[in-house]
Design an enzyme around this catalytic site. Structure first.
Site, PDB file in Angstrom:
ATOM      1  N   CYS A  60       0.819  -1.212   0.000  1.00  0.00           N
ATOM      2  CA  CYS A  60       0.000   0.000   0.000  1.00  0.00           C
ATOM      3  C   CYS A  60       0.857   1.268   0.000  1.00  0.00           C
ATOM      4  O   CYS A  60       1.990   1.277   0.501  1.00  0.00           O
ATOM      5  CB  CYS A  60      -0.901   0.027   1.228  1.00  0.00           C
ATOM      6  N   GLU A  62       0.501   3.906   1.805  1.00  0.00           N
ATOM      7  CA  GLU A  62       0.803   4.370   3.163  1.00  0.00           C
ATOM      8  C   GLU A  62       2.085   3.709   3.688  1.00  0.00           C
ATOM      9  O   GLU A  62       2.899   4.347   4.352  1.00  0.00           O
ATOM     10  CB  GLU A  62      -0.353   4.043   4.118  1.00  0.00           C
ATOM     11  N   CYS A 102      -6.850   0.834   4.224  1.00  0.00           N
ATOM     12  CA  CYS A 102      -7.339  -0.538   4.382  1.00  0.00           C
ATOM     13  C   CYS A 102      -7.094  -1.002   5.814  1.00  0.00           C
ATOM     14  O   CYS A 102      -6.392  -0.347   6.594  1.00  0.00           O
ATOM     15  CB  CYS A 102      -6.654  -1.455   3.368  1.00  0.00           C
ATOM     16  N   CYS A 105      -3.414  -1.362   6.800  1.00  0.00           N
ATOM     17  CA  CYS A 105      -2.751  -0.066   7.015  1.00  0.00           C
ATOM     18  C   CYS A 105      -3.195   0.570   8.327  1.00  0.00           C
ATOM     19  O   CYS A 105      -2.408   1.254   8.981  1.00  0.00           O
ATOM     20  CB  CYS A 105      -3.011   0.879   5.849  1.00  0.00           C
TER      21      CYS A 105
END
Ligand SMILES: [Zn+2]
Length: 145
Positions: A60, A62, A102, A105
């Site tokens: 991801c 992040e 998500c 994360c």
């Protein structure tokens, strides 16, 4: 969500940084999400997601932003973080929008800063929520609280 507040200059600056990251690195089906975080010391780091042919290897945006903060600044505290999604090609009416982190994360953000604030979608305008509100009953191995 009780912790939500309206966006100020610092929040808009972070959203703009995430948008700039994905605008410059967008690649259809490979890089579609941008993220930006502000460390506790006030530095901004950006990332884009890394999709992968082997799906479970995908990372991801992040996590990429957090990795850059740790490597480049040795600074893992997260004051605030946001992710944005770039629309697919040909979708001219859509703009780059704030998306929620998500579940994985959320765990990651909480692990690195339990007091981090997250910019999340909230109807027409995004809002700010404490990570703790986005992750009730956080995973624990059982031994700790
Ligand atoms: Zn994620």
């Amino acid at each position: 969500m009780s912790g939500k507040r309206k966006l100020g200059k610092a929040e808009r600056e972070l959203i703009d940084a995430a948008k700039a990251a994905i605008k410059s690195r967008y690649r259809d089906e490979w890089q579609e999400v941008g993220a930006a975080l502000r460390t506790r010391s006030g530095k901004i780091f950006t990332g884009v997601n890394l999709d992968a042919y082997l799906g479970r290897m995908a990372v991801c945006a992040e996590a990429v932003a957090l990795g850059r903060a740790v490597v480049e600044a040795g600074d893992a505290g997260i004051d605030m973080i946001v992710a944005v999604r770039h629309p697919p090609p040909g979708d001219k009416n859509r703009t780059i929008r704030v998306v929620s982190p998500c579940g994985a994360c959320r765990e990651l953000i909480f692990d690195y800063d339990p007091k981090a604030r997250v910019i999340v979608p909230n109807g027409k305008l995004p809002a700010v929520a404490p990570i703790g509100e986005l992750l009730p009953n956080k995973y624990s191995r059982g031994a700790e609280g």
